[in-house]
Write a protein that holds these residues in place. Structure first.
Motif, PDB file in Angstrom:
ATOM      1  N   ILE A  13      10.534  36.393  -6.714  1.00 63.54           N
ATOM      2  CA  ILE A  13       9.411  35.649  -6.130  1.00 63.54           C
ATOM      3  C   ILE A  13       8.368  35.370  -7.209  1.00 63.54           C
ATOM      4  N   LYS A  14       8.052  36.398  -7.992  1.00 62.03           N
ATOM      5  CA  LYS A  14       7.089  36.212  -9.075  1.00 62.03           C
ATOM      6  C   LYS A  14       7.582  35.167 -10.060  1.00 62.03           C
ATOM      7  N   ARG A  15       8.870  35.215 -10.350  1.00 62.82           N
ATOM      8  CA  ARG A  15       9.436  34.250 -11.303  1.00 62.82           C
ATOM      9  C   ARG A  15       9.309  32.826 -10.772  1.00 62.82           C
ATOM     10  N   ARG A  16       9.576  32.622  -9.477  1.00 56.80           N
ATOM     11  CA  ARG A  16       9.467  31.275  -8.899  1.00 56.80           C
ATOM     12  C   ARG A  16       8.028  30.773  -8.948  1.00 56.80           C
ATOM     13  N   ILE A  17       7.069  31.674  -8.673  1.00 60.92           N
ATOM     14  CA  ILE A  17       5.660  31.267  -8.714  1.00 60.92           C
ATOM     15  C   ILE A  17       5.254  30.888 -10.135  1.00 60.92           C
ATOM     16  N   LEU A  18       5.639  31.729 -11.082  1.00 65.20           N
ATOM     17  CA  LEU A  18       5.313  31.437 -12.478  1.00 65.20           C
ATOM     18  C   LEU A  18       5.963  30.138 -12.940  1.00 65.20           C
ATOM     19  N   LYS A  19       7.208  29.916 -12.507  1.00 60.93           N
ATOM     20  CA  LYS A  19       7.899  28.691 -12.909  1.00 60.93           C
ATOM     21  C   LYS A  19       7.223  27.468 -12.307  1.00 60.93           C
ATOM     22  N   PHE A  20       6.753  27.568 -11.092  1.00 56.46           N
ATOM     23  CA  PHE A  20       6.061  26.448 -10.435  1.00 56.46           C
ATOM     24  C   PHE A  20       4.781  26.099 -11.209  1.00 56.46           C
ATOM     25  N   ILE A  21       3.996  27.116 -11.557  1.00 59.64           N
ATOM     26  CA  ILE A  21       2.768  26.886 -12.315  1.00 59.64           C
ATOM     27  C   ILE A  21       3.100  26.313 -13.693  1.00 59.64           C
ATOM     28  N   HIS A  22       4.110  26.867 -14.326  1.00 55.79           N
ATOM     29  CA  HIS A  22       4.528  26.406 -15.654  1.00 55.79           C
ATOM     30  C   HIS A  22       4.930  24.942 -15.614  1.00 55.79           C
ATOM     31  N   ASP A  23       5.692  24.555 -14.615  1.00 55.92           N
ATOM     32  CA  ASP A  23       6.171  23.168 -14.526  1.00 55.92           C
ATOM     33  C   ASP A  23       5.020  22.188 -14.309  1.00 55.92           C
ATOM     34  N   ILE A  24       3.999  22.606 -13.556  1.00 54.30           N
ATOM     35  CA  ILE A  24       2.828  21.751 -13.368  1.00 54.30           C
ATOM     36  C   ILE A  24       2.109  21.553 -14.709  1.00 54.30           C
ATOM     37  N   LEU A  25       1.919  22.637 -15.451  1.00 53.73           N
ATOM     38  CA  LEU A  25       1.241  22.546 -16.748  1.00 53.73           C
ATOM     39  C   LEU A  25       2.024  21.666 -17.718  1.00 53.73           C
ATOM     40  N   ILE A  26       3.337  21.787 -17.708  1.00 52.70           N
ATOM     41  CA  ILE A  26       4.171  20.971 -18.594  1.00 52.70           C
ATOM     42  C   ILE A  26       4.123  19.507 -18.172  1.00 52.70           C
ATOM     43  N   ALA A  27       4.113  19.247 -16.860  1.00 52.08           N
ATOM     44  CA  ALA A  27       4.014  17.863 -16.384  1.00 52.08           C
ATOM     45  C   ALA A  27       2.698  17.230 -16.838  1.00 52.08           C
ATOM     46  N   LEU A  28       1.613  17.999 -16.793  1.00 49.01           N
ATOM     47  CA  LEU A  28       0.319  17.493 -17.275  1.00 49.01           C
ATOM     48  C   LEU A  28       0.373  17.203 -18.772  1.00 49.01           C
ATOM     49  N   LEU A  29       1.063  18.081 -19.522  1.00 44.31           N
ATOM     50  CA  LEU A  29       1.214  17.851 -20.957  1.00 44.31           C
ATOM     51  C   LEU A  29       2.009  16.579 -21.227  1.00 44.31           C
ATOM     52  N   HIS A  30       3.090  16.362 -20.473  1.00 42.54           N
ATOM     53  CA  HIS A  30       3.890  15.146 -20.643  1.00 42.54           C
ATOM     54  C   HIS A  30       3.060  13.901 -20.333  1.00 42.54           C
ATOM     55  N   PHE A  31       2.220  13.979 -19.314  1.00 41.87           N
ATOM     56  CA  PHE A  31       1.339  12.853 -18.974  1.00 41.87           C
ATOM     57  C   PHE A  31       0.376  12.579 -20.131  1.00 41.87           C
ATOM     58  N   GLU A  32      -0.209  13.651 -20.662  1.00 42.72           N
ATOM     59  CA  GLU A  32      -1.154  13.493 -21.773  1.00 42.72           C
ATOM     60  C   GLU A  32      -0.471  12.897 -23.004  1.00 42.72           C
ATOM     61  N   ARG A  33       0.769  13.284 -23.258  1.00 41.07           N
ATOM     62  CA  ARG A  33       1.482  12.785 -24.434  1.00 41.07           C
ATOM     63  C   ARG A  33       1.696  11.269 -24.365  1.00 41.07           C
ATOM     64  N   ARG A  34       1.797  10.729 -23.169  1.00 36.80           N
ATOM     65  CA  ARG A  34       1.954   9.285 -23.014  1.00 36.80           C
ATOM     66  C   ARG A  34       0.660   8.532 -23.365  1.00 36.80           C
ATOM     67  N   LEU A  35      -0.462   9.220 -23.312  1.00 38.63           N
ATOM     68  CA  LEU A  35      -1.752   8.586 -23.604  1.00 38.63           C
ATOM     69  C   LEU A  35      -2.211   8.799 -25.045  1.00 38.63           C
ATOM     70  N   GLU A  36      -1.570   9.721 -25.751  1.00 41.40           N
ATOM     71  CA  GLU A  36      -2.059  10.128 -27.071  1.00 41.40           C
ATOM     72  C   GLU A  36      -2.202   9.012 -28.097  1.00 41.40           C
ATOM     73  N   PRO A  37      -1.305   8.011 -28.126  1.00 44.03           N
ATOM     74  CA  PRO A  37      -1.478   6.979 -29.162  1.00 44.03           C
ATOM     75  C   PRO A  37      -2.834   6.302 -29.136  1.00 44.03           C
ATOM     76  N   TRP A  38      -3.544   6.362 -28.006  1.00 36.39           N
ATOM     77  CA  TRP A  38      -4.828   5.677 -27.906  1.00 36.39           C
ATOM     78  C   TRP A  38      -6.015   6.560 -28.301  1.00 36.39           C
ATOM     79  N   PHE A  39      -5.800   7.891 -28.460  1.00 42.86           N
ATOM     80  CA  PHE A  39      -6.946   8.726 -28.817  1.00 42.86           C
ATOM     81  C   PHE A  39      -6.637   9.827 -29.825  1.00 42.86           C
TER      82      PHE A  39
END
Length: 400
Positions: A4-30
């Motif tokens: 259960i702990k692993r699933r919760i940690l993985k869920f949080i981790h995946d959200i953080l990684i998704a935000l990083l992927h979104f940011e990487r798409r914007l990086e060429p402009w800043f």
């Protein structure tokens, strides 16, 4: 770990990684502007904080210090990385445990400069001559994701051929390998002991927790890496660092760096929110070499202070003010047609290992000592799973 702990940690981790992927798409402009304004000042702050925690061990130049738990740490790293490979790949399609995704393997020539200082004219740098070479560009791994979703750095490994003299690793007789990354001048972990923890979290596919685990955090390492990890544009247009030190003859230690000299194609189709080609880094590499040759400077940086430029702690950047990089050779990558499918079969048989080297260039420090057995065992395992044999290249291979 509790499921259960692993699933919760993985869920949080995946959200953080998704935000990083979104940011990487914007990086060429800043990101270029941020790098210009904050990278060097930010690194000075991070390095100051890292060095505050370190004790002066009164070591000499090029001196190593062996820790009693190194072999235990190495055994754990090998087991964890082998488990990662088993979980991610199928027999016949095994990729490397690290430096995993191949963007290209290219013909090149490395020419030693004739204006090197005398104290640098050692080993392969002894005489102004040219060596045939292969250059392999790759993503960090351990997965093989779309390039826009990778972790933000690449590797450049150069294999010189036709190098005479007995080598430290006898599986290859005439080669000298240099392995570098774009992840900045420091390695992702300070030593092999901490690398065990990174590989544990990587096995769980939650590598971010190596850095942000509140019970064993590596925030300074994360800050240092984040200053350099960014959206990548073209393997042929970035600077690369060895991150770990090497001998340069008796009593001298150096870092290596490959600095690009050629303007290259850097457009990424589909940004910011469209469909980006899965292998755009390979595409940009091919577009560049269809049009022009590319060159890098191979540079060396001499250790001048054994505490501020340590051998055993790879989280510390060697100051370029204390010891500027010296151009030692030119890497010339000619125009060429890169056929990925044919080269992929060759790549399966290719091994890159910094211990493919002359004794004058022996790898230094605990992470490099680990690489001797780590790279050897994992490459042997990979080739066994792919049912291929190791090939020491000569440069005469034909892929047309």
């Amino acid at each position: 770990m509790n499921p259960i702990k692993r699933r919760i940690l993985k869920f949080i981790h995946d959200i953080l990684i998704a935000l990083l992927h979104f940011e990487r798409r914007l990086e060429p402009w800043f990101r270029p502007q941020l790098n210009y304004l904050f990278r060097i000042p930010g690194e000075r702050v991070v390095q100051y904080l890292i060095n505050r925690k370190r004790k002066d061990q009164d070591m000499q130049l090029a001196e190593e210090k062996f820790e009693p738990d190194e072999e235990q740490s190495l055994d754990q790293i090998i087991d964890l990385m082998a488990d990662q490979m088993r979980g991610r790949f199928k027999p016949g399609g095994y990729e490397r445990g690290g430096n995993t995704k191949t963007h290209g393997v290219l013909h090149a020539t490395v020419t030693i400069r004739d204006d090197l200082p005398e104290h640098c004219r050692i080993g392969v740098f002894a005489n102004p001559q040219s060596y045939p070479a292969y250059v392999r560009y790759s993503g960090p791994g351990p997965n093989v994701p779309a390039d826009i979703e990778d972790v933000g750095f690449m590797s450049m490994a150069v294999k010189l051929m036709g190098v005479p003299g007995k080598k430290l690793m006898d599986e290859e007789k005439f080669t000298q390998d240099f392995i570098t990354t774009t992840g900045g001048p420091t390695f992702v972990t300070p030593n092999s002991r901490e690398n065990v923890k990174l590989q544990y979290w990587s096995l769980l596919d939650m590598a971010l927790y190596y850095f942000i685990n509140p019970f064993d955090s590596h925030f300074l390492d994360m800050a240092q890496q984040s200053l350099w990890n960014e959206t990548q544009y073209n393997p042929l247009g970035q600077r690369y660092w060895s991150c770990t030190p090497y001998l340069l003859g008796e009593g001298q230690a150096v870092m290596y760096s490959f600095a690009p000299k050629t303007k290259v194609y850097k457009k990424i189709p589909g940004l910011p929110f469209g469909s980006v080609p899965f292998n755009y880094l390979r595409d940009n590499l091919i577009k560049t070499l269809d049009q022009k040759a590319v060159e890098f400077d191979l540079m060396i940086q001499l250790q001048t202070d054994p505490h501020l430029m340590p051998i055993e702690d790879s989280s510390v950047r060697w100051s370029e003010k204390m010891s500027p990089f010296i151009p030692a050779a030119t890497v010339h990558i000619p125009k060429q047609h890169y056929d990925h499918d044919k080269m992929a079969e060759f790549t399966k048989r290719l091994k890159m290992n910094p211990w493919h080297c002359l004794p004058e260039h022996r790898p230094l420090g605990n992470l490099n000592r680990a690489r001797f057995r780590l790279y050897h065992q994992l490459s042997k395992f990979r080739q066994q799973m792919n049912q291929v044999t190791h090939l020491e290249p000569t440069g005469d291979e034909v892929f047309d």
